[in-house]
Write an enzyme that holds these catalytic residues in place. Structure first.
Site, PDB file in Angstrom:
ATOM      1  N   LYS A  11       0.812  -1.216   0.000  1.00 59.78           N
ATOM      2  CA  LYS A  11       0.000   0.000   0.000  1.00 59.78           C
ATOM      3  C   LYS A  11       0.854   1.279   0.000  1.00 59.78           C
ATOM      4  O   LYS A  11       2.057   1.232   0.260  1.00 59.78           O
ATOM      5  CB  LYS A  11      -0.924  -0.014   1.218  1.00 59.78           C
ATOM      6  CG  LYS A  11      -1.968  -1.130   1.167  1.00 59.78           C
ATOM      7  CD  LYS A  11      -2.856  -1.064   2.393  1.00 59.78           C
ATOM      8  CE  LYS A  11      -3.947  -2.113   2.363  1.00 59.78           C
ATOM      9  NZ  LYS A  11      -4.816  -2.012   3.564  1.00 59.78           N
ATOM     10  N   TYR A  51     -12.488  -2.009  -4.295  1.00 62.14           N
ATOM     11  CA  TYR A  51     -13.002  -2.126  -2.927  1.00 62.14           C
ATOM     12  C   TYR A  51     -14.520  -2.028  -2.863  1.00 62.14           C
ATOM     13  O   TYR A  51     -15.092  -1.785  -1.800  1.00 62.14           O
ATOM     14  CB  TYR A  51     -12.349  -1.063  -2.031  1.00 62.14           C
ATOM     15  CG  TYR A  51     -10.911  -1.403  -1.716  1.00 62.14           C
ATOM     16  CD1 TYR A  51     -10.604  -2.434  -0.845  1.00 62.14           C
ATOM     17  CD2 TYR A  51      -9.866  -0.710  -2.310  1.00 62.14           C
ATOM     18  CE1 TYR A  51      -9.288  -2.769  -0.557  1.00 62.14           C
ATOM     19  CE2 TYR A  51      -8.546  -1.036  -2.034  1.00 62.14           C
ATOM     20  CZ  TYR A  51      -8.268  -2.065  -1.157  1.00 62.14           C
ATOM     21  OH  TYR A  51      -6.960  -2.403  -0.879  1.00 62.14           O
ATOM     22  N   PHE A  59     -15.917   2.942   6.461  1.00 66.55           N
ATOM     23  CA  PHE A  59     -14.521   3.267   6.129  1.00 66.55           C
ATOM     24  C   PHE A  59     -14.244   3.330   4.630  1.00 66.55           C
ATOM     25  O   PHE A  59     -13.133   3.649   4.215  1.00 66.55           O
ATOM     26  CB  PHE A  59     -13.565   2.262   6.779  1.00 66.55           C
ATOM     27  CG  PHE A  59     -13.790   0.835   6.363  1.00 66.55           C
ATOM     28  CD1 PHE A  59     -13.262   0.336   5.173  1.00 66.55           C
ATOM     29  CD2 PHE A  59     -14.528  -0.025   7.169  1.00 66.55           C
ATOM     30  CE1 PHE A  59     -13.463  -0.973   4.781  1.00 66.55           C
ATOM     31  CE2 PHE A  59     -14.739  -1.354   6.786  1.00 66.55           C
ATOM     32  CZ  PHE A  59     -14.200  -1.822   5.594  1.00 66.55           C
ATOM     33  N   ARG A  87      -1.594 -14.374   4.428  1.00 66.86           N
ATOM     34  CA  ARG A  87      -2.328 -13.725   5.520  1.00 66.86           C
ATOM     35  C   ARG A  87      -1.584 -13.861   6.847  1.00 66.86           C
ATOM     36  O   ARG A  87      -1.575 -12.944   7.664  1.00 66.86           O
ATOM     37  CB  ARG A  87      -3.750 -14.271   5.592  1.00 66.86           C
ATOM     38  CG  ARG A  87      -4.510 -13.907   4.291  1.00 66.86           C
ATOM     39  CD  ARG A  87      -5.983 -14.053   4.373  1.00 66.86           C
ATOM     40  NE  ARG A  87      -6.601 -13.146   5.299  1.00 66.86           N
ATOM     41  CZ  ARG A  87      -6.820 -11.854   5.081  1.00 66.86           C
ATOM     42  NH1 ARG A  87      -6.421 -11.282   3.961  1.00 66.86           N
ATOM     43  NH2 ARG A  87      -7.431 -11.117   5.981  1.00 66.86           N
ATOM     44  N   THR A  93      -5.123  -7.280  10.752  1.00 72.65           N
ATOM     45  CA  THR A  93      -5.397  -5.976  10.142  1.00 72.65           C
ATOM     46  C   THR A  93      -5.004  -4.836  11.080  1.00 72.65           C
ATOM     47  O   THR A  93      -4.413  -3.853  10.654  1.00 72.65           O
ATOM     48  CB  THR A  93      -6.893  -5.863   9.776  1.00 72.65           C
ATOM     49  OG1 THR A  93      -7.216  -6.933   8.879  1.00 72.65           O
ATOM     50  CG2 THR A  93      -7.207  -4.539   9.125  1.00 72.65           C
ATOM     51  N   ARG A 104       2.612  -6.288   9.267  1.00 76.26           N
ATOM     52  CA  ARG A 104       1.843  -5.208   9.882  1.00 76.26           C
ATOM     53  C   ARG A 104       2.387  -4.828  11.259  1.00 76.26           C
ATOM     54  O   ARG A 104       2.355  -3.656  11.626  1.00 76.26           O
ATOM     55  CB  ARG A 104       0.372  -5.576   9.931  1.00 76.26           C
ATOM     56  CG  ARG A 104      -0.249  -5.552   8.530  1.00 76.26           C
ATOM     57  CD  ARG A 104      -1.676  -6.003   8.520  1.00 76.26           C
ATOM     58  NE  ARG A 104      -2.280  -5.799   7.213  1.00 76.26           N
ATOM     59  CZ  ARG A 104      -3.294  -6.521   6.774  1.00 76.26           C
ATOM     60  NH1 ARG A 104      -3.817  -7.486   7.520  1.00 76.26           N
ATOM     61  NH2 ARG A 104      -3.811  -6.282   5.580  1.00 76.26           N
ATOM     62  N   ASN A 114      -1.926   0.144   6.934  1.00 76.74           N
ATOM     63  CA  ASN A 114      -1.341  -1.092   7.459  1.00 76.74           C
ATOM     64  C   ASN A 114      -0.432  -1.817   6.470  1.00 76.74           C
ATOM     65  O   ASN A 114      -0.189  -3.008   6.595  1.00 76.74           O
ATOM     66  CB  ASN A 114      -2.428  -2.021   8.009  1.00 76.74           C
ATOM     67  CG  ASN A 114      -3.418  -2.465   6.955  1.00 76.74           C
ATOM     68  OD1 ASN A 114      -3.191  -2.331   5.758  1.00 76.74           O
ATOM     69  ND2 ASN A 114      -4.528  -3.016   7.403  1.00 76.74           N
ATOM     70  N   HIS A 117      -2.165  -5.423   1.581  1.00 79.09           N
ATOM     71  CA  HIS A 117      -3.465  -6.070   1.374  1.00 79.09           C
ATOM     72  C   HIS A 117      -3.171  -7.462   0.854  1.00 79.09           C
ATOM     73  O   HIS A 117      -2.231  -7.665   0.085  1.00 79.09           O
ATOM     74  CB  HIS A 117      -4.297  -5.315   0.324  1.00 79.09           C
ATOM     75  CG  HIS A 117      -5.435  -6.129  -0.227  1.00 79.09           C
ATOM     76  ND1 HIS A 117      -6.676  -6.137   0.355  1.00 79.09           N
ATOM     77  CD2 HIS A 117      -5.495  -6.991  -1.274  1.00 79.09           C
ATOM     78  CE1 HIS A 117      -7.467  -6.957  -0.332  1.00 79.09           C
ATOM     79  NE2 HIS A 117      -6.773  -7.485  -1.328  1.00 79.09           N
ATOM     80  N   GLU A 128      -9.333 -10.907  -7.675  1.00 75.29           N
ATOM     81  CA  GLU A 128      -8.421  -9.790  -7.461  1.00 75.29           C
ATOM     82  C   GLU A 128      -7.220  -9.834  -8.397  1.00 75.29           C
ATOM     83  O   GLU A 128      -6.788  -8.800  -8.899  1.00 75.29           O
ATOM     84  CB  GLU A 128      -7.962  -9.760  -6.001  1.00 75.29           C
ATOM     85  CG  GLU A 128      -9.078  -9.405  -5.049  1.00 75.29           C
ATOM     86  CD  GLU A 128      -8.663  -9.367  -3.600  1.00 75.29           C
ATOM     87  OE1 GLU A 128      -9.456  -8.862  -2.799  1.00 75.29           O
ATOM     88  OE2 GLU A 128      -7.553  -9.822  -3.253  1.00 75.29           O
TER      89      GLU A 128
END
Length: 140
Positions: A11, A51, A59, A87, A93, A104, A114, A117, A128
């Protein structure tokens, strides 16, 4: 174990701080292979579409604004149980709840910023990945 592909996004908060190499090292050291990668700037419409699943969540607008605030690295990771492994490597998260050694925990600035993704299921990984990459861009 099944070999899978999963989407990873580094990100804007992480690209601004030049963390791409450190984050990618965590994936590779855990046994995931980066089979596609591109640095890009998301447009507002791209972020909104990606998204869209969160459109009715409070959010959503902040997430879209954040994701267009700087460049991202979209990439496809491949390996045994790649979705779940990614993950695990990313961590929770909320970085305050993430385990030591996760991306993270080490790099996130906040629950919003964070750093990464990752697809949350194999089904979503397929959707995705197709959002960002064509089949010919996946180099095994």
């Amino acid at each position: 174990m099944a070999v899978e592909n999963t989407l990873s996004i580094i990100k804007p908060d992480a690209t601004k701080r030049n963390l791409t190499g450190l984050i990618n090292a965590k994936f590779e050291n855990a046994g995931l292979k980066i089979i596609a990668q591109k640095r890009m700037q998301l447009s507002k419409s791209m972020a909104e579409k990606f998204y869209e699943i969160h459109k009715n969540r409070p959010f959503y607008n902040n997430l879209v604004d954040f994701m267009i605030s700087g460049p991202i690295i979209a990439q496809v990771l491949r390996g045994d149980n790649a979705v779940n492994l990614n993950r695990t490597i990313m961590g929770a998260t909320n970085p305050q709840e993430a385990e030591e050694g996760t991306i993270r925990k080490e790099f996130a600035e906040s629950i919003e910023a964070n750093s990464v993704h990752g697809s949350d299921s194999l089904e979503n990984a397929h959707v995705e990945i197709a959002f960002f990459f064509s089949d010919i861009e996946l180099i095994y």
